[in-house]
Design an enzyme around this catalytic site. Structure first.
Site, short mmCIF file in Angstrom:
data_model
loop_
_atom_site.label_atom_id
_atom_site.label_comp_id
_atom_site.label_asym_id
_atom_site.label_seq_id
_atom_site.Cartn_x
_atom_site.Cartn_y
_atom_site.Cartn_z
N ALA A 49 4.09 -0.43 -5.86
CA ALA A 49 2.83 0.31 -5.69
C ALA A 49 1.70 -0.14 -6.64
O ALA A 49 0.61 -0.51 -6.17
CB ALA A 49 3.11 1.80 -5.81
N ASP A 240 5.92 5.74 -4.87
CA ASP A 240 4.80 5.17 -4.11
C ASP A 240 3.71 6.20 -3.84
O ASP A 240 2.56 5.85 -3.66
CB ASP A 240 5.30 4.57 -2.80
CG ASP A 240 5.99 3.25 -3.08
OD1 ASP A 240 7.17 3.27 -3.45
OD2 ASP A 240 5.31 2.20 -3.00
O1 MRU Z 1 8.44 -2.05 -0.52
P1 MRU Z 1 8.18 -2.21 -1.99
O2 MRU Z 1 9.01 -3.28 -2.61
O3 MRU Z 1 6.71 -2.37 -2.28
O4 MRU Z 1 8.64 -0.84 -2.59
C1 MRU Z 1 8.54 -0.63 -3.98
C2 MRU Z 1 9.04 0.66 -4.43
O5 MRU Z 1 9.49 1.49 -3.66
C3 MRU Z 1 8.88 0.96 -5.89
O6 MRU Z 1 9.92 1.72 -6.36
C4 MRU Z 1 7.57 1.72 -6.09
O7 MRU Z 1 6.53 1.05 -5.46
C5 MRU Z 1 7.25 1.88 -7.52
S1 MRU Z 1 6.85 0.35 -8.27
C6 MRU Z 1 6.47 0.65 -9.89
#
Ligand code: MRU
Length: 355
Positions: A49, A240
């Site tokens: 995110a 997210d």
């Molecule tokens: O699909 P992604 O790899 O973007 O998903 C990422 C996540 O779910 C993370 O846990 C979230 O974005 C937090 S990142 C600090």
């Protein structure tokens, strides 16, 4: 300790480490237009995110820098189109929209002050760099607050990758673990592989290993077993989007970990910046869940592992707030009732950085 650099603003363009190729290859690309940046976000060259937010801010900056508009009147609709294009890349992580709103605010200020085009271009690049810089300070503050909640020694669990690769700083959940480790806590991290995209196996395992933090990689279906038998002291994941009542969207699989944590009396924590709050929505059922390609389930790294059948791929799930012991942010720690504590943190002064 080694900290991965997923994104950097350079004179030549926006440089991103291709996270799809990790851990086998460390390859970076330089993006010189906003369409390339949008494609990189959509196709997961960059993910996580906060890092998506940084990329979106840099996408706006490079879009305006490379625009051929010669008047403010011509730039205005182009600016709106650049923002709309970046907004359509991934729907769940609210940091993306937070970063775009911030760039829009800055643009409006510059327009208001009748700044010349060259100054607008320069100021938007500076703003995008500032967004990146602030992420670093934010992660460190989250890490300091969260580290207090980590056990003195023993196993902790995470999910997906909420490390440096996902933020551009030291990470949120992995930042907490990193700070606790640097404080001398003897932690060992259980890393679920995080099917189908394998952010745990490919990215978190790589980051922890490079950082010298001991870990054990497990498959997702081992989570219950380890929580029941493995003496896990805490679980910390990223987020997210966090709704006003504390319901939290995070990588698919997080919800079942939180439920199993409650069943086994293991505290489950979220680590996330305030930019991940979405107080405009009351609860998690209003969070849009990204549906990604079925091929990411039926194939691993391009190799088919299932017959040609229908496959589902919701990329995120929502953990109800009742399973979350606390939420670590850069402004402090929120606990239940979250409707009050999140509102308070959102209204608290932002971290020092600022323009
Ligand atoms: O699909 P992604 O790899 O973007 O998903 C990422 C996540 O779910 C993370 O846990 C979230 O974005 C937090 S990142 C600090």
């Amino acid at each position: 300790m080694y900290v991965a650099q997923p994104i950097e603003w350079t004179e030549k363009g926006v440089v991103m480490l291709d996270q799809r190729r990790l851990p086998a290859q460390e390859i970076s690309y330089t993006y010189t237009d906003y369409l390339g940046v949008a494609k990189a976000i959509r196709e997961m060259v960059i993910r996580g995110a906060p890092a998506i937010g940084v990329a979106a801010a840099m996408g706006v900056a490079i879009g305006v820098q490379k625009s051929t508009a010669t008047s403010l009147e011509a730039l205005k609709p182009e600016f709106a189109h650049i923002c709309d294009t970046l907004a359509e890349t991934r729907p769940t992580a609210v940091d993306l929209f937070w970063a775009l709103e911030r760039m829009k605010r800055r643009f409006a200020e510059l327009v208001q002050s009748s700044a010349p085009l060259a100054a607008i271009r320069e100021a938007l690049v500076a703003e995008a760099k500032l967004v990146h810089q602030e992420k670093k300070a934010t992660d460190e503050a989250i890490g300091r607050f969260g580290a207090e909640f980590m056990p003195q020694e023993g196993q902790v669990m995470t999910q997906c990758n909420a490390g440096a690769l996902a933020t551009g700083g030291i990470g949120t959940a992995l930042g907490v673990i990193r700070v606790a480790f640097e404080q001398g806590k003897k932690l060992h991290v259980l890393v679920p592989e995080t099917r189908p995209y394998l952010q745990g196996a490919r990215l978190t395992a790589w980051e922890l290993h490079r950082g010298g933090i001991p870990l054990t990689l497990i498959t997702d279906n081992m989570v219950g077993h380890f929580l029941k038998t493995g003496k896990v002291g805490a679980i910390v994941t990223g987020a997210d989007r966090i709704a006003a009542n504390g319901d939290t969207a995070n990588k698919i699989g997080t919800y079942q970990i939180a439920v199993l944590a409650k069943e086994n009396n293991v505290p489950f924590y979220i680590a996330a910046p305030v930019s991940t709050f979405d107080l405009s929505i009351a609860g998690g059922e209003q969070i849009p869940i990204e549906e990604r390609a079925a091929a990411e389930v039926t194939h691993i790294q391009g190799v088919r592992i299932a017959p040609d059948v229908h496959a589902a791929h919701p990329a995120f799930d929502v953990t109800p707030h009742r399973y979350i012991r606390a939420i670590f942010t850069e402004r402090g720690v929120a606990t239940a009732p979250y409707t009050e504590s999140l509102k308070k943190l959102a209204a608290a002064p932002a971290l020092g950085a600022g323009r």
